[in-house]
Structure formats: C-alpha cells, structure tokens
Design a protein around this motif. Sequence first.
Motif, PDB file in Angstrom:
ATOM      1  N   LEU A   1       1.001  -1.244   0.024  1.00  0.00           N
ATOM      2  CA  LEU A   1      -0.109   0.023   0.194  1.00  0.00           C
ATOM      3  C   LEU A   1       0.770   1.263  -0.081  1.00  0.00           C
ATOM      4  CD1 LEU A   1      -2.917   1.150   0.143  1.00  0.00           C
ATOM      5  CD2 LEU A   1      -2.765   0.928   2.526  1.00  0.00           C
TER       6      LEU A   1
ATOM      7  N   ARG B   1       1.380  13.631 -10.698  1.00  0.00           N
ATOM      8  CA  ARG B   1       2.020  14.865 -10.784  1.00  0.00           C
ATOM      9  C   ARG B   1       3.228  15.053 -11.229  1.00  0.00           C
ATOM     10  NH1 ARG B   1      -2.116  18.518 -10.084  1.00  0.00           N
ATOM     11  NH2 ARG B   1      -2.799  18.611  -8.155  1.00  0.00           N
TER      12      ARG B   1
ATOM     13  N   LEU C   1      -4.627  11.889   3.149  1.00  0.00           N
ATOM     14  CA  LEU C   1      -3.256  11.473   3.095  1.00  0.00           C
ATOM     15  C   LEU C   1      -2.543  11.984   2.033  1.00  0.00           C
ATOM     16  CD1 LEU C   1      -4.193   7.759   3.753  1.00  0.00           C
ATOM     17  CD2 LEU C   1      -4.207   9.479   5.290  1.00  0.00           C
TER      18      LEU C   1
ATOM     19  N   THR D   1       1.182  13.250  -0.346  1.00  0.00           N
ATOM     20  CA  THR D   1       2.660  13.397  -0.409  1.00  0.00           C
ATOM     21  C   THR D   1       2.836  14.601  -1.211  1.00  0.00           C
ATOM     22  OG1 THR D   1       2.193  11.823  -2.043  1.00  0.00           O
ATOM     23  CG2 THR D   1       3.607  10.828  -0.284  1.00  0.00           C
TER      24      THR D   1
ATOM     25  N   GLN E   1       0.075  15.528  -3.957  1.00  0.00           N
ATOM     26  CA  GLN E   1      -0.951  14.472  -4.414  1.00  0.00           C
ATOM     27  C   GLN E   1      -1.347  13.994  -3.277  1.00  0.00           C
ATOM     28  OE1 GLN E   1      -1.930  13.457  -7.863  1.00  0.00           O
ATOM     29  NE2 GLN E   1      -3.463  12.372  -6.400  1.00  0.00           N
ATOM     30  N   ILE E   2      -2.846  13.907  -3.327  1.00  0.00           N
ATOM     31  CA  ILE E   2      -3.533  13.529  -2.080  1.00  0.00           C
ATOM     32  C   ILE E   2      -3.848  11.906  -2.476  1.00  0.00           C
ATOM     33  CG2 ILE E   2      -6.021  13.175  -0.939  1.00  0.00           C
ATOM     34  CD1 ILE E   2      -6.334  16.139  -1.435  1.00  0.00           C
ATOM     35  N   VAL E   3      -3.264  10.812  -1.687  1.00  0.00           N
ATOM     36  CA  VAL E   3      -3.147   9.552  -1.919  1.00  0.00           C
ATOM     37  C   VAL E   3      -4.311   8.800  -1.340  1.00  0.00           C
ATOM     38  CG1 VAL E   3      -0.674   9.646  -2.594  1.00  0.00           C
ATOM     39  CG2 VAL E   3      -1.457   9.268   0.072  1.00  0.00           C
ATOM     40  N   GLY E   4      -5.146   9.579  -0.407  1.00  0.00           N
ATOM     41  CA  GLY E   4      -6.246   8.884   0.096  1.00  0.00           C
ATOM     42  C   GLY E   4      -7.023   9.681   1.171  1.00  0.00           C
TER      43      GLY E   4
ATOM     44  N   GLU F   1      -8.314  -1.117   1.148  1.00  0.00           N
ATOM     45  CA  GLU F   1      -7.806   0.217   0.928  1.00  0.00           C
ATOM     46  C   GLU F   1      -6.703   0.117  -0.279  1.00  0.00           C
ATOM     47  OE1 GLU F   1      -8.852   2.698   2.220  1.00  0.00           O
ATOM     48  OE2 GLU F   1      -7.460   3.964   1.187  1.00  0.00           O
ATOM     49  N   LEU F   2      -6.130  -1.016  -0.397  1.00  0.00           N
ATOM     50  CA  LEU F   2      -5.017  -1.311  -1.331  1.00  0.00           C
ATOM     51  C   LEU F   2      -6.135  -1.475  -2.823  1.00  0.00           C
ATOM     52  CD1 LEU F   2      -2.353  -1.713  -2.360  1.00  0.00           C
ATOM     53  CD2 LEU F   2      -2.320  -4.304  -1.845  1.00  0.00           C
TER      54      LEU F   2
ATOM     55  N   THR G   1      -7.217   2.062  -3.656  1.00  0.00           N
ATOM     56  CA  THR G   1      -6.173   2.877  -4.128  1.00  0.00           C
ATOM     57  C   THR G   1      -5.826   2.509  -5.630  1.00  0.00           C
ATOM     58  OG1 THR G   1      -5.190   3.255  -1.937  1.00  0.00           O
ATOM     59  CG2 THR G   1      -3.727   3.365  -3.789  1.00  0.00           C
TER      60      THR G   1
ATOM     61  N   TRP H   1      -7.863   3.742  -8.032  1.00  0.00           N
ATOM     62  CA  TRP H   1      -7.707   5.154  -8.406  1.00  0.00           C
ATOM     63  C   TRP H   1      -6.544   5.588  -9.347  1.00  0.00           C
ATOM     64  CZ3 TRP H   1     -11.421   7.954  -7.248  1.00  0.00           C
ATOM     65  CH2 TRP H   1     -11.500   9.287  -7.343  1.00  0.00           C
TER      66      TRP H   1
ATOM     67  N   ASP I   1      -5.920  18.228  -6.176  1.00  0.00           N
ATOM     68  CA  ASP I   1      -4.747  17.368  -5.850  1.00  0.00           C
ATOM     69  C   ASP I   1      -5.270  15.877  -5.701  1.00  0.00           C
ATOM     70  OD1 ASP I   1      -2.963  19.617  -5.248  1.00  0.00           O
ATOM     71  OD2 ASP I   1      -3.513  19.695  -3.127  1.00  0.00           O
TER      72      ASP I   1
END
Lengths: 233, 233
Positions: free
Chosen positions: A132, A144, B61, B63, B71-74, B131-132, B135, B138, B190
């Motif tokens: 993950l 990005r 979440l 990075t 970048q919003i990753v979650g 969640e994986l 993700t 996405w 983002d």
Amino acid sequence: MSSCDLCVVRNRAICAALDSKELEALNAIGRTRNITSGESLIWEGEDSVLVANVIEGVLKLSTNTEDGREQIVGVVYPSDFIGRPFGGKSGHGVTALTDAKVCVFSRRDFDAFSREHPKLEHKLLERTLGELDRTRRWMLLLGRKSASEKMASFLIEMSERLTGSGCKVDADKPNQRHLVLPFSRQQIADVLGLTIETVSRQFTRLKNEGVIDLPSRRDVTILDYQALVAEAG
Amino acid sequence: MSSCDLCVVRNRAICAALDSKELEALNAIGRTRNITSGESLIWEGEDSVLVANVIEGVLKLSTNTEDGREQIVGVVYPSDFIGRPFGGKSGHGVTALTDAKVCVFSRRDFDAFSREHPKLEHKLLERTLGELDRTRRWMLLLGRKSASEKMASFLIEMSERLTGSGCKVDADKPNQRHLVLPFSRQQIADVLGLTIETVSRQFTRLKNEGVIDLPSRRDVTILDYQALVAEAG
DNA sequence: CGAAATGTTGACCAAGTTCAATAAGCGTGG
DNA sequence: CCACGCTTATTGAACTTGGTCAACATTTCG
C-alpha cells in the motif's frame, strides 16, 4: 519433508512465518504452477478464486477502462503475494511478463488456513501494508510528475527492484548499473500513464544525453545514476 | 465500562473484532484527540510514532514532491484506520479536512497489542486489503483518464463515500443527490492530479450541461447521476 | 466594512498525444 | 543460414488537452 523445504522463496515469502509442520499443512492445500510469458492467472472483475506466491518471474497487475486503455497498478516479483484473500472480486488482472512459477491456493482454502495461523496473517499484513505504501508513492508519480520525471523514477525503481534478478551493479562503477527490463515499451507506458511514443522519445533523449545506454530493446545500462535521481523529481 | 462502549464507530472500526474485556485493554493504551480542520496528525517522512482510528470527520493522506506539488493519496472517513503499524516511516502526511475526532495509540503500544490479538490483526488486514484495492482503482484514474472522466469519477466516488454523512439521496429522485464536499477546489485538484483551474472549468461545464448544480462552493447537487456514470469512463 | 483567501474566466502556451511513415528485431520455414 | 513477414520500436509533424499566467469575482473572516 514437504516440497516447501526446497522452495527458493521459503524464507522471504509469507511462508517464512510458519514452522515445518505448519508448512506441511500449507503445502497440502497448494500446488506449484508454471505460467508462460503473456499468460494470465487472474482476470479483472472475476470472483477471487485463487491466491498465490510468486516463486520465479515477474507478473503485472493491471486494470482497463471499458474502451481498452490499460493501467498497470502493480508489478510482483519472487516472494510476493498475489490475489485477494477474504472475499470480493479481483480488481485487476494478473498476467505474467516473463515465464513464471507460482505456488497457488484456492482462495477458500487459503482463507481458512490463514485464519488459523495468525503468524501467517501477520506476515501477510506487513506485506500488504508495504504494498500500500509503495502504491501510494506511485500515485504521486502518476498524478503529478512529468514524462521525464516518470521515466527517471521508473528506471530507478527498476534498478532497485531487479537487484539480484535482473540488475547488476559493478563495484568499480557505483554510478552505473545494468538492467534487463521485463517490460515492452507499451508496458512501460502502461506503468507510467504515458503513450508508447513518449516512452520511446524519453529513452532516446536519455541516451543522447549520455545518462543511459540501450544495448538492446530490453537492456538498459544506466551510465549516470545520480543524473536519474536528480531528474526523478 | 470503557469509553469505547459509547464510541460511534465501535462496530465498524477494527475494534469490532474485540470483546468488551479486550476493548478495555485497548482503551487503556489509547486516547481520543480532537483535530481542527487543517491541522496535521502525521507528517510525511517522519518515523511512524502513532496510529489512530477516525471517529468523526474527514482527513486526507498526501505526499509532495520536493518542489511542492501535492498529490492526495487517500481520504479517510469515520471508522477508517490511520497510520503505519509495524515500523517504517510514514510515506504520507495526514491532515484534517474538517474538524475531526480520532482515537490515537502510540505505534509501539498498538503493535504489541495487535500481535497479541489476531482477530484485531485480521480486521486490520481486511481493511488494508480493501484500501489497497481502492487505491489501485484510483491509479487507473490518475494514469489514464481525461479531466472530464476524472471529475465525473470523483463526484460518483464522493456521493458513495459520503452517504450517511455528507450525502443525501431523495427517494423520489433516484438520479439526483446532494453532497457537501469536504474539499476545496485545490484539494480536489490534488486528488485528481489536475490544476485548480481545470477543476473549476469542469465544474462550470457540468453545471452548464445541467448535470450538476452548485448552490455554494462546497455544495454539489447531482441532477443526472446516470450522465456522470456515462462520463466517468 | 475591508482585506485576504478562494474560486472563476480568458488568452496563450507547451507537454504529450495522435496519426502516419519508417526502421529494427524476431521467428518461421525454405 | 538467410529471406520473408510480423511484431515492436522509433521518428516526425500536426494537433489537443490541460497547464500557465493574469485579471477579475466572490466569499469569508477579522
């Protein structure tokens, strides 16, 4: 003695959590299977019927839009775990990029076994958490980064993940390394969210700038690793 | 009686795996904490020192690249789990998008507790696997979808995830629903890997086409859900 | 009420895609 | 072993999408 004792990923895969007696029980519900390059093990959207450990080779996890665009959402290597335990449908297909050998289990059998072996579930949890993290890091790239940053990040990631199998580092030249990609140009494009043409142009640009060399389609020699790191963003 | 008995996410969070005695033990090592909108709970790159369950509110979440692109990753909602158990650094920051309430644990305490409670680890594993999957889905959006497809997918996802909290469906008009976004335009950008301007233009386009209405900055009324589904790709 | 933050709109630009032509590998069979 | 055909990759030119920059509007909050 179960055949697991001879398994090359015995100590790296989630099986490492088990003692030899437990391993024998796990061995009883699994079997090894060879997959040739290009063959699929799991299809996107199907009910999750099997899970597996990768013993040899490299496989891609991929999803497609209805109109056929593809995105590779993960790449698995020896000792990695494949599949979706505990119900649900598989959100992505799993296809071999090279000839591969996997240790497959029926999902139902595996679910039952793992519920009775907390140490195994723990290993699987650690692995899933790591995957993950890695996947989320890749989202930054997809959302990005520019084409050149994507390309540099890709080559760095490859040189790290292939260490041992497809990547050699020469002790004399620490800034240099050689890799044998398990991907075609199209597959690289599908990993990076680019087109094959853009990938090709980035390769020739990096070559012209002396950052890499391209002895053959699948071979890349990184001549200036630091330059890649600088370019990865 | 531990305070967990009164917890609104008691039966949905990973704690649902525990009986009341175990819950009391967990309660002893955790504490609730209020976070105001915009406040961070965890920073990208720091050692993983705490984990938490979301009780109320929405958190992102995210990075960042070195030069500041985000970048919003979650996005996490009540009953979701936050943080990186079992060592390692946090790969992403965690920041409240609304005022929020979380139940925090020191990562070390939580690790020790969960290793002794396989049922808890199992719940956490199921959640992490889910969640994986989400993700990875996405990633297809980030890598392969156009701005309009991203926007439609986003609104659909929001209407699904906010059901109950920020989304109402009128029984008479099944093709219509209203949502209160926990995101600013920049944050939507983002999430989708776009710029704020593109997000804004997509909103006005959808409004002009009669697919949505925008009563205020944070409110969206979906007038034609099917049209969004068709546009999501 | 006024300042600051947030969002919208327009004109222009550039990165990357698309389409098309060419080149290089690769495998099969003569 | 090489010739042929097929697949994969490269290159070029035109085009499109979304980004950038800048002006303006709207909301929020002190």
